[in-house]
Scaffold this motif. Sequence first.
Motif, short mmCIF file in Angstrom:
data_model
loop_
_atom_site.label_atom_id
_atom_site.label_comp_id
_atom_site.label_asym_id
_atom_site.label_seq_id
_atom_site.Cartn_x
_atom_site.Cartn_y
_atom_site.Cartn_z
N HIS A 172 -7.32 1.75 6.28
CA HIS A 172 -7.98 0.92 5.27
C HIS A 172 -7.54 -0.53 5.28
N ILE A 173 -6.36 -0.81 5.80
CA ILE A 173 -5.85 -2.18 5.72
C ILE A 173 -5.66 -2.81 7.09
N SER B 65 -0.62 6.96 2.46
CA SER B 65 0.09 7.48 3.62
C SER B 65 0.02 6.45 4.75
N TRP B 66 0.81 6.68 5.80
CA TRP B 66 0.83 5.72 6.91
C TRP B 66 -0.55 5.58 7.52
N TRP B 67 -1.21 6.73 7.77
CA TRP B 67 -2.54 6.67 8.39
C TRP B 67 -3.55 5.99 7.47
N ALA C 98 0.83 -1.20 0.00
CA ALA C 98 0.00 0.00 0.00
C ALA C 98 0.86 1.25 0.00
N GLN C 99 1.96 1.20 0.75
CA GLN C 99 2.81 2.39 0.83
C GLN C 99 3.52 2.64 -0.50
N LEU D 147 -8.20 -5.62 9.28
CA LEU D 147 -7.65 -6.96 9.50
C LEU D 147 -7.57 -7.29 10.99
N LEU D 148 -7.60 -6.26 11.82
CA LEU D 148 -7.54 -6.45 13.26
C LEU D 148 -8.93 -6.80 13.81
#
Lengths: 291, 296
Positions: B199-200, B192-194, B186-187, B204-205
Amino acid sequence: MTAATMTAAPREDATPTRRRRRRTNPLVYFVALVLVAFTLGPVLYAILGGFRTNAQLAANPAGMPDPFVWSNYVNVLTDARFWTYALNSSVVALLTTAMVVVFGLMAAYPLSRYHFKFREPLYMIFVAGLLFPATVAVIPLFIIISKDLGMSNTWWGLALPQAAFALPMTIVILRPFLQAIPSEIEEAAFIDGASRLQVFIRMMVPLAGPGLVTVGVLAFVGSWNAYLLPLLLLQGNMRTLPLGVADYSSEHSADTAGVFAFTSLAMIPAMIFFLTMQRRIVGGLSGAVKG
Amino acid sequence: MAIEVIAFTAPALALFAMFVVWPMLKAIQFSLFKWKGFGPLVDFVGLKNYVSVLSNDVFIGALGHNLFIVVASIAIQLPLGIAIALLLNRKMRFQGILRTVVFVPYVLAEVIAGVVWFQLLQPKYGVIDSVLAAIGIQGPAQGFLGTPEYALWTVMVVLTWKYLGLAIILFLAGLQSVPQELDEAAQIDGASWWQTQWHITIPLLGPTLRTWAFLSMVGSLQLFDMVWILTKGGPANATTTMATFLINEGTKRSNYGIAGAASVILFVIALTMALLYQRFILRRDNESTDPKKARR
């Protein structure tokens, strides 16, 4: 601010992860610092408070010990009650843990490796136990143990019900551990002439080792920290450390420094145990959560 | 084979039947009688105890406090826990120490933590009031725990201190199972990190978050130790929970019938919540994961 600094970095760098490792955002450290202060602040304050006099505490509640006073801690450590409570806590926690581990493993064994008609219903009985809050049963439990069994104010009178309430979680954690052991190992042992009991003791116990440590730690910490059931069942010299702390705090309500010293010393056993077993506790909890 | 099964399960079943099932049944029995703990159980009153518990303002208040704690625990600890876990999951120095420190309050007995906070929160002489005074805020005269408007919120702050670490540690453990490649992909695509986290990683958590929320709910419904140490349910019943109510009725007043009815109601509420949660929220996780694979 965070978003801006973070977007810039990965683009021009071929290995974004390594780049991130080198330059951690200062905000991360700031949050970490606030978190540590919030988490450890009260604990450190209590420990340092034990080194102050009540006069120091009253004059400047937020100050440091000046000079350091050892008498509060000495008083607690020379108080026979402190050691009696610590002994009671240790014995009850060990009895509870032993019963939970032994009986839990014994029950989990057929529930995971035998095939019989009532296996799943039997397992569901224990799973349903997870839904019984101990609080709900505590008043009848108190009556049963004190009046029907005459076991109030004894180590066993507390350890038996504590073990009973810890069993469902134990069996739920242990069953998959045993299920994961390949059946070929067992079959090979049978061919070599081993009995069921021999297989159980020589193979299942060692192979389930990590699971046993997890449930053992959970049972021990649960028993060590318990309050409600000991509160109802134990009096006087049979009381455990958490009850001792609560009693000391209300009996010596004017002696804040003494309360801090007593409380700080009572924290130590759980802390040491936790620091040595930390990875087990975390592993066990996250395993339980995943299940 | 049957004999072996019985022999292996007997000790656990006996303990469980004697100290879990029997007292539960006794609680139901008590709830149908007007019994003060002396002599035989004779005064059968049917559902009268239930009516009087459910029309008791203190119990209804306690139920409200429990529900407040259920909601507030999740509303406060979920976002805080996720944010801190995501930050701590990044490569940084002192990571190991931080993870240990965060867990310290959870390992302390609730009673011991409660006694410490009780001292910190003492009106005037406690450190919290004096620090607030130093920055010009005057604490309430009766202290935060002694003032009905603040007491429940104060208990909530202490509970957050005690249990936030558990949430963080569990979320961190959940993050271990989120594959790093997704993040990196994704990066590289310019997120961006946020954005990546939102979104990912957080979706998943999901299973970890839902199970944590379940444990938190069950714990909030049974809350006893901390409240008993901090306030005993006071002032003016402002912090009573269902558990402190039933212990008070059962031990201080020997109203075993009322305590029994209150505990059956507590159990039914907990069971209903658990089943609804299982049915509507956790079901997704149970369907999507093979239970054998989910374990390490």
